[in-house]
Design a protein around this motif. Sequence first.
Motif, PDB file in Angstrom:
ATOM      1  N   ARG A  90       0.814  -1.070   0.189  1.00 44.29           N
ATOM      2  CA  ARG A  90       0.101  -0.301   0.256  1.00 44.29           C
ATOM      3  C   ARG A  90       0.980   1.073   0.308  1.00 44.29           C
ATOM      4  NH1 ARG A  90      -2.474  -3.902   3.003  1.00 44.29           N
ATOM      5  NH2 ARG A  90      -1.776  -3.406   4.629  1.00 44.29           N
ATOM      6  N   ALA A  91       0.284   2.140  -0.379  1.00 44.93           N
ATOM      7  CA  ALA A  91       0.576   3.651  -0.511  1.00 44.93           C
ATOM      8  C   ALA A  91       1.525   4.258   1.186  1.00 44.93           C
ATOM      9  CB  ALA A  91      -0.293   4.295  -0.545  1.00 44.93           C
ATOM     10  N   ASP A  92       1.119   3.787   1.623  1.00 44.44           N
ATOM     11  CA  ASP A  92       1.020   4.045   3.153  1.00 44.44           C
ATOM     12  C   ASP A  92       2.293   3.460   3.942  1.00 44.44           C
ATOM     13  OD1 ASP A  92       0.362   1.538   4.231  1.00 44.44           O
ATOM     14  OD2 ASP A  92      -1.618   2.273   4.978  1.00 44.44           O
ATOM     15  N   ASP A  93       3.049   2.322   2.826  1.00 48.36           N
ATOM     16  CA  ASP A  93       4.048   1.705   3.413  1.00 48.36           C
ATOM     17  C   ASP A  93       3.885   0.203   4.395  1.00 48.36           C
ATOM     18  OD1 ASP A  93       6.041   2.995   2.313  1.00 48.36           O
ATOM     19  OD2 ASP A  93       5.958   4.582   4.138  1.00 48.36           O
ATOM     20  N   THR A  94       2.241   0.064   4.337  1.00 45.12           N
ATOM     21  CA  THR A  94       2.104  -1.020   4.572  1.00 45.12           C
ATOM     22  C   THR A  94       1.856  -2.201   3.927  1.00 45.12           C
ATOM     23  OG1 THR A  94       0.019  -0.441   5.085  1.00 45.12           O
ATOM     24  CG2 THR A  94       1.200  -0.060   7.019  1.00 45.12           C
ATOM     25  N   PHE A  95       2.357  -4.171   4.268  1.00 43.50           N
ATOM     26  CA  PHE A  95       1.668  -4.766   3.420  1.00 43.50           C
ATOM     27  C   PHE A  95       0.841  -5.871   4.783  1.00 43.50           C
ATOM     28  CE2 PHE A  95       5.182  -6.002   5.978  1.00 43.50           C
ATOM     29  CZ  PHE A  95       4.936  -7.728   5.757  1.00 43.50           C
ATOM     30  N   THR A  96       0.296  -6.294   2.952  1.00 41.54           N
ATOM     31  CA  THR A  96      -0.214  -7.679   3.957  1.00 41.54           C
ATOM     32  C   THR A  96       0.131  -8.811   3.120  1.00 41.54           C
ATOM     33  OG1 THR A  96      -2.295  -6.758   4.816  1.00 41.54           O
ATOM     34  CG2 THR A  96      -2.457  -8.946   4.897  1.00 41.54           C
ATOM     35  N   GLU A  97       0.418  -9.804   3.796  1.00 42.39           N
ATOM     36  CA  GLU A  97       0.702 -11.169   2.402  1.00 42.39           C
ATOM     37  C   GLU A  97       0.053 -11.894   2.966  1.00 42.39           C
ATOM     38  OE1 GLU A  97       4.123 -14.376   3.083  1.00 42.39           O
ATOM     39  OE2 GLU A  97       4.872 -11.955   2.608  1.00 42.39           O
ATOM     40  N   ASP A  98      -1.035 -12.773   2.678  1.00 45.07           N
ATOM     41  CA  ASP A  98      -1.559 -14.157   2.741  1.00 45.07           C
ATOM     42  C   ASP A  98      -0.747 -15.038   2.042  1.00 45.07           C
ATOM     43  OD1 ASP A  98      -3.303 -12.519   3.235  1.00 45.07           O
ATOM     44  OD2 ASP A  98      -4.633 -12.311   1.505  1.00 45.07           O
ATOM     45  N   LEU A  99      -0.601 -15.994   3.132  1.00 44.30           N
ATOM     46  CA  LEU A  99       0.277 -17.297   2.669  1.00 44.30           C
ATOM     47  C   LEU A  99      -0.704 -18.441   3.005  1.00 44.30           C
ATOM     48  CD1 LEU A  99       3.357 -18.535   1.567  1.00 44.30           C
ATOM     49  CD2 LEU A  99       4.074 -17.773   3.730  1.00 44.30           C
ATOM     50  N   ASN A 100      -0.692 -19.074   1.903  1.00 46.91           N
ATOM     51  CA  ASN A 100      -1.285 -20.584   1.768  1.00 46.91           C
ATOM     52  C   ASN A 100      -2.321 -20.832   2.253  1.00 46.91           C
ATOM     53  OD1 ASN A 100       1.197 -21.904   0.601  1.00 46.91           O
ATOM     54  ND2 ASN A 100       2.144 -22.224   2.656  1.00 46.91           N
ATOM     55  N   GLY A 101      -3.782 -19.489   1.549  1.00 42.19           N
ATOM     56  CA  GLY A 101      -5.074 -20.032   2.976  1.00 42.19           C
ATOM     57  C   GLY A 101      -4.925 -18.892   3.616  1.00 42.19           C
ATOM     58  N   LYS A 102      -3.732 -18.307   4.436  1.00 40.60           N
ATOM     59  CA  LYS A 102      -3.942 -17.720   5.751  1.00 40.60           C
ATOM     60  C   LYS A 102      -3.811 -16.565   5.148  1.00 40.60           C
ATOM     61  CE  LYS A 102      -1.943 -17.641   9.802  1.00 40.60           C
ATOM     62  NZ  LYS A 102      -1.169 -17.207  11.178  1.00 40.60           N
ATOM     63  N   GLN A 103      -5.319 -15.846   5.812  1.00 37.83           N
ATOM     64  CA  GLN A 103      -5.025 -14.171   5.206  1.00 37.83           C
ATOM     65  C   GLN A 103      -4.587 -13.715   6.354  1.00 37.83           C
ATOM     66  OE1 GLN A 103      -8.956 -12.855   5.126  1.00 37.83           O
ATOM     67  NE2 GLN A 103      -9.401 -13.988   3.361  1.00 37.83           N
ATOM     68  N   ALA A 104      -3.803 -12.339   5.777  1.00 38.11           N
ATOM     69  CA  ALA A 104      -3.233 -11.679   6.727  1.00 38.11           C
ATOM     70  C   ALA A 104      -1.646 -12.392   7.434  1.00 38.11           C
ATOM     71  CB  ALA A 104      -3.556 -11.053   7.571  1.00 38.11           C
ATOM     72  N   ALA A 105      -1.434 -13.450   7.042  1.00 35.27           N
ATOM     73  CA  ALA A 105      -0.384 -14.528   7.384  1.00 35.27           C
ATOM     74  C   ALA A 105       0.931 -13.679   8.133  1.00 35.27           C
ATOM     75  CB  ALA A 105       0.342 -15.671   6.614  1.00 35.27           C
ATOM     76  N   TYR A 106       1.497 -12.883   7.757  1.00 30.74           N
ATOM     77  CA  TYR A 106       2.203 -11.120   7.599  1.00 30.74           C
ATOM     78  C   TYR A 106       1.066  -9.777   7.140  1.00 30.74           C
ATOM     79  CZ  TYR A 106       5.515 -15.476   7.956  1.00 30.74           C
ATOM     80  OH  TYR A 106       5.988 -16.504   8.035  1.00 30.74           O
ATOM     81  N   GLN A 107       1.983  -9.333   8.203  1.00 35.72           N
ATOM     82  CA  GLN A 107       1.720  -7.912   7.847  1.00 35.72           C
ATOM     83  C   GLN A 107       2.554  -7.035   8.754  1.00 35.72           C
ATOM     84  OE1 GLN A 107      -1.775  -6.939   9.207  1.00 35.72           O
ATOM     85  NE2 GLN A 107      -2.162  -8.546  11.295  1.00 35.72           N
ATOM     86  N   GLY A 108       2.820  -5.829   7.749  1.00 29.67           N
ATOM     87  CA  GLY A 108       3.913  -5.250   8.935  1.00 29.67           C
ATOM     88  C   GLY A 108       4.139  -3.370   8.206  1.00 29.67           C
ATOM     89  N   THR A 109       5.707  -3.136   7.919  1.00 29.02           N
ATOM     90  CA  THR A 109       6.157  -2.269   6.762  1.00 29.02           C
ATOM     91  C   THR A 109       6.818  -2.300   5.409  1.00 29.02           C
ATOM     92  OG1 THR A 109       7.607  -1.611   8.624  1.00 29.02           O
ATOM     93  CG2 THR A 109       5.445  -0.572   8.842  1.00 29.02           C
ATOM     94  N   TYR A 110       7.221  -1.954   5.167  1.00 33.42           N
ATOM     95  CA  TYR A 110       7.836  -2.464   3.629  1.00 33.42           C
ATOM     96  C   TYR A 110       8.758  -0.490   3.183  1.00 33.42           C
ATOM     97  CZ  TYR A 110       5.184   0.054  -0.075  1.00 33.42           C
ATOM     98  OH  TYR A 110       4.622   0.589  -0.912  1.00 33.42           O
ATOM     99  N   LYS A 111      10.410  -0.683   3.042  1.00 40.61           N
ATOM    100  CA  LYS A 111      10.527  -0.138   2.455  1.00 40.61           C
ATOM    101  C   LYS A 111      11.263   0.335   1.423  1.00 40.61           C
ATOM    102  CE  LYS A 111      14.754   3.245   3.460  1.00 40.61           C
ATOM    103  NZ  LYS A 111      15.311   2.997   4.136  1.00 40.61           N
ATOM    104  N   ALA A 112      10.396   0.486   0.341  1.00 37.03           N
ATOM    105  CA  ALA A 112      11.739   1.035  -1.301  1.00 37.03           C
ATOM    106  C   ALA A 112      13.221   1.014  -1.302  1.00 37.03           C
ATOM    107  CB  ALA A 112      11.119   1.819  -2.005  1.00 37.03           C
ATOM    108  N   THR A 113      13.665   0.271  -2.121  1.00 33.06           N
ATOM    109  CA  THR A 113      15.045   0.193  -2.207  1.00 33.06           C
ATOM    110  C   THR A 113      14.786   0.483  -3.557  1.00 33.06           C
ATOM    111  OG1 THR A 113      15.006  -1.746  -2.653  1.00 33.06           O
ATOM    112  CG2 THR A 113      15.076  -1.553  -0.090  1.00 33.06           C
ATOM    113  N   ASP A 114      16.820   0.356  -3.978  1.00 33.76           N
ATOM    114  CA  ASP A 114      17.382   0.074  -5.396  1.00 33.76           C
ATOM    115  C   ASP A 114      16.081  -0.675  -6.287  1.00 33.76           C
ATOM    116  OD1 ASP A 114      18.799   3.051  -4.695  1.00 33.76           O
ATOM    117  OD2 ASP A 114      20.231   1.985  -5.092  1.00 33.76           O
TER     118      ASP A 114
END
Length: 138
Positions: A78-102
């Motif tokens: 998302r534009a607010d530097d947050t993310f959500t990752e659904d993995l193997n059918g589990k919704q929001a298995a991981y969520q947090g922030t991200y930083k764009a790199t080169d």
Amino acid sequence: MSRPARAVAAAALLVTLAACGAGGDGDGDGTAAEPSAARPSEAASQSAPAKSSEAASAQAELIGTWESEGGDLRLALRADDTFTEDLNGKQAAYQGTYKATDDGFTPSADDGARAAGTLVDEDPHPHVELSGYTLHPR
């Protein structure tokens, strides 16, 4: 290379160059190698707000939902530097922030897990590589 990819590459280069110039000539005394290298108008254009807008444009190509071919992994950046990752059918298995790199991004989950994602901008099919998965725009 697509137009958005060129814009991302140019923004990343400008951010990198600005960061390299911020510390002087590298000998630790904080002085510039060439006093005439940056005119006042150029220095003003390299201020923090300009870097923020460049980082935002570099991030723009990443924003959206990316999904593996089999649907095992779905990543929403998302534009607010947050993310959500659904993995193997589990919704929001991981969520947090991200930083764009080169060359992509670094997600940091709320539970402390970190990874490195790479944006591969191949015409006509850009994709993201993350944790052994290849993710395509959804």
